[in-house]
Design a protein around this motif. Structure first.
Motif, PDB file in Angstrom:
ATOM      1  N   MET A   1       0.841  -1.206   0.000  1.00  0.00           N
ATOM      2  CA  MET A   1       0.000   0.000   0.000  1.00  0.00           C
ATOM      3  C   MET A   1       0.871   1.250   0.000  1.00  0.00           C
ATOM      4  O   MET A   1       1.849   1.345   0.738  1.00  0.00           O
ATOM      5  N   LEU A   2       0.530   2.212  -0.843  1.00  0.00           N
ATOM      6  CA  LEU A   2       1.279   3.449  -0.907  1.00  0.00           C
ATOM      7  C   LEU A   2       0.969   4.341   0.288  1.00  0.00           C
ATOM      8  O   LEU A   2      -0.167   4.395   0.757  1.00  0.00           O
ATOM      9  N   GLU A   3       1.975   5.046   0.763  1.00  0.00           N
ATOM     10  CA  GLU A   3       1.767   6.045   1.796  1.00  0.00           C
ATOM     11  C   GLU A   3       1.311   7.351   1.134  1.00  0.00           C
ATOM     12  O   GLU A   3       1.509   7.560  -0.067  1.00  0.00           O
ATOM     13  N   TYR A   4       0.714   8.215   1.922  1.00  0.00           N
ATOM     14  CA  TYR A   4       0.319   9.535   1.426  1.00  0.00           C
ATOM     15  C   TYR A   4       1.520  10.205   0.764  1.00  0.00           C
ATOM     16  O   TYR A   4       2.635  10.177   1.282  1.00  0.00           O
ATOM     17  N   ILE A   5       1.297  10.807  -0.391  1.00  0.00           N
ATOM     18  CA  ILE A   5       2.370  11.424  -1.165  1.00  0.00           C
ATOM     19  C   ILE A   5       2.374  12.927  -0.905  1.00  0.00           C
ATOM     20  O   ILE A   5       1.454  13.638  -1.313  1.00  0.00           O
ATOM     21  N   GLY A   6       3.379  13.414  -0.217  1.00  0.00           N
ATOM     22  CA  GLY A   6       3.542  14.851  -0.024  1.00  0.00           C
ATOM     23  C   GLY A   6       4.336  15.433  -1.178  1.00  0.00           C
ATOM     24  O   GLY A   6       5.307  14.832  -1.643  1.00  0.00           O
ATOM     25  N   LEU A   7       3.940  16.602  -1.654  1.00  0.00           N
ATOM     26  CA  LEU A   7       4.557  17.190  -2.840  1.00  0.00           C
ATOM     27  C   LEU A   7       5.400  18.407  -2.484  1.00  0.00           C
ATOM     28  O   LEU A   7       5.077  19.168  -1.574  1.00  0.00           O
ATOM     29  N   ASP A   8       6.499  18.590  -3.239  1.00  0.00           N
ATOM     30  CA  ASP A   8       7.281  19.815  -3.115  1.00  0.00           C
ATOM     31  C   ASP A   8       6.979  20.698  -4.327  1.00  0.00           C
ATOM     32  O   ASP A   8       6.021  20.449  -5.066  1.00  0.00           O
ATOM     33  N   SER A  10       8.580  21.104  -7.123  1.00  0.00           N
ATOM     34  CA  SER A  10       9.103  20.668  -8.408  1.00  0.00           C
ATOM     35  C   SER A  10       7.967  20.103  -9.280  1.00  0.00           C
ATOM     36  O   SER A  10       6.858  19.880  -8.794  1.00  0.00           O
ATOM     37  N   PRO A  11       8.228  19.861 -10.574  1.00  0.00           N
ATOM     38  CA  PRO A  11       7.183  19.326 -11.457  1.00  0.00           C
ATOM     39  C   PRO A  11       6.558  18.044 -10.916  1.00  0.00           C
ATOM     40  O   PRO A  11       7.256  17.173 -10.389  1.00  0.00           O
ATOM     41  N   ILE A  12       5.242  17.955 -11.040  1.00  0.00           N
ATOM     42  CA  ILE A  12       4.478  16.830 -10.498  1.00  0.00           C
ATOM     43  C   ILE A  12       4.963  15.488 -11.015  1.00  0.00           C
ATOM     44  O   ILE A  12       5.185  14.536 -10.250  1.00  0.00           O
ATOM     45  N   LEU A  13       5.132  15.370 -12.329  1.00  0.00           N
ATOM     46  CA  LEU A  13       5.443  14.073 -12.924  1.00  0.00           C
ATOM     47  C   LEU A  13       6.819  13.548 -12.520  1.00  0.00           C
ATOM     48  O   LEU A  13       7.089  12.356 -12.647  1.00  0.00           O
ATOM     49  N   SER A  14       7.664  14.433 -11.985  1.00  0.00           N
ATOM     50  CA  SER A  14       8.993  14.004 -11.565  1.00  0.00           C
ATOM     51  C   SER A  14       9.016  13.478 -10.132  1.00  0.00           C
ATOM     52  O   SER A  14      10.028  12.926  -9.697  1.00  0.00           O
ATOM     53  N   GLN A  15       7.919  13.628  -9.400  1.00  0.00           N
ATOM     54  CA  GLN A  15       7.934  13.239  -7.986  1.00  0.00           C
ATOM     55  C   GLN A  15       6.851  12.245  -7.588  1.00  0.00           C
ATOM     56  O   GLN A  15       6.740  11.888  -6.418  1.00  0.00           O
ATOM     57  N   ILE A  16       6.042  11.793  -8.551  1.00  0.00           N
ATOM     58  CA  ILE A  16       5.033  10.780  -8.221  1.00  0.00           C
ATOM     59  C   ILE A  16       5.642   9.393  -8.399  1.00  0.00           C
ATOM     60  O   ILE A  16       6.624   9.223  -9.120  1.00  0.00           O
ATOM     61  N   PRO A  17       5.101   8.365  -7.731  1.00  0.00           N
ATOM     62  CA  PRO A  17       5.639   7.004  -7.854  1.00  0.00           C
ATOM     63  C   PRO A  17       5.690   6.525  -9.302  1.00  0.00           C
ATOM     64  O   PRO A  17       4.870   6.928 -10.138  1.00  0.00           O
TER      65      PRO A  17
END
Length: 220
Positions: A1-8, A10-17
């Motif tokens: 199960m994935l944990e909640y994804i916190g964002l910084d 930077s571009p979205i597509l570079s930091q999602i699983p």
């Protein structure tokens, strides 16, 4: 199960699983309550009241950003800037946005998933044969699952007072609410995100390789 994804920032597509290939910001509808609703609810003059999730579901009407854009003369990006005026210091845009408001029109739901979207979100999460929705929230670190066919919007809304991530059990889709936003981040492992958005009749900003969480500050 994935944990909640916190964002910084930077571009979205570079930091999602890695299993997710596409992303989009779903725009939370504005909320219109029946004429005179706020006046009847007030206990004292000039008291400002925001309707509860139950009231929004039962008697509220979703108003799309495009309608607000046409009424105010702002672009969708400028509407986004105006909503975040407390952070981006554009009172001129906020004032222009407020021109189209009456006493029973409210800003979109902030921080949490919009109750207007929850039924459709459940449909997408179960669209590829999943039976359960998984959830993860970062405040208390709670995680769990709900049976899709039994989900009620108010039940999802009560899981957390603010941010949360919902996923199908096959981890094909994810929906993430964040602090200080009026949007839900939608992730999918396929490239057909535009078709899903069209089919569900959502308003959305589809992310490209440069789109950041402050998409409204980027040139449209």
């Amino acid at each position: 199960m994935l944990e909640y994804i916190g964002l910084d920032d930077s571009p979205i597509l570079s930091q999602i699983p890695n299993q997710f290939r596409s992303a989009a910001f779903l725009l939370h509808p504005f909320v219109h309550m029946p004429d005179g609703w706020e006046k009847r609810k007030r206990e004292r003059p000039f008291q400002h009241i925001y309707p509860s999730d139950e009231e929004i579901l039962n008697i509220g009407k979703p108003i799309p950003w495009n309608h607000i854009s046409q009424q105010s003369g702002l672009t969708l990006h400028e509407v986004g800037i105006a909503l975040h005026d407390h952070r981006d210091n554009r009172p001129d845009l906020t004032n222009q946005l407020l021109v189209c408001f009456d006493t029973d029109l409210y800003f979109p739901m902030e921080d949490k998933l919009s109750v207007f979207l929850l039924n459709d979100i459940s449909k997408v999460l179960g669209s590829n044969g999943a039976d359960f929705v998984l959830y993860s929230e970062p405040i208390d670190g709670r995680k769990g699952r709900l049976k899709i066919e039994e989900i009620k919007p108010e039940e999802v809304s009560d899981l957390t007072p603010s941010v949360i991530m919902l996923m199908d059990e096959n981890l094909e889709f994810a929906f993430i609410s964040e602090y200080d936003t009026y949007t839900t981040l939608f992730l999918t492992k396929d490239d057909n995100i535009a078709e899903i958005i069209r089919r569900m009749n959502w308003e959305a900003i589809i992310c490209d390789n440069k789109t950041t969480p402050t998409w409204f500050l980027q040139k449209s």
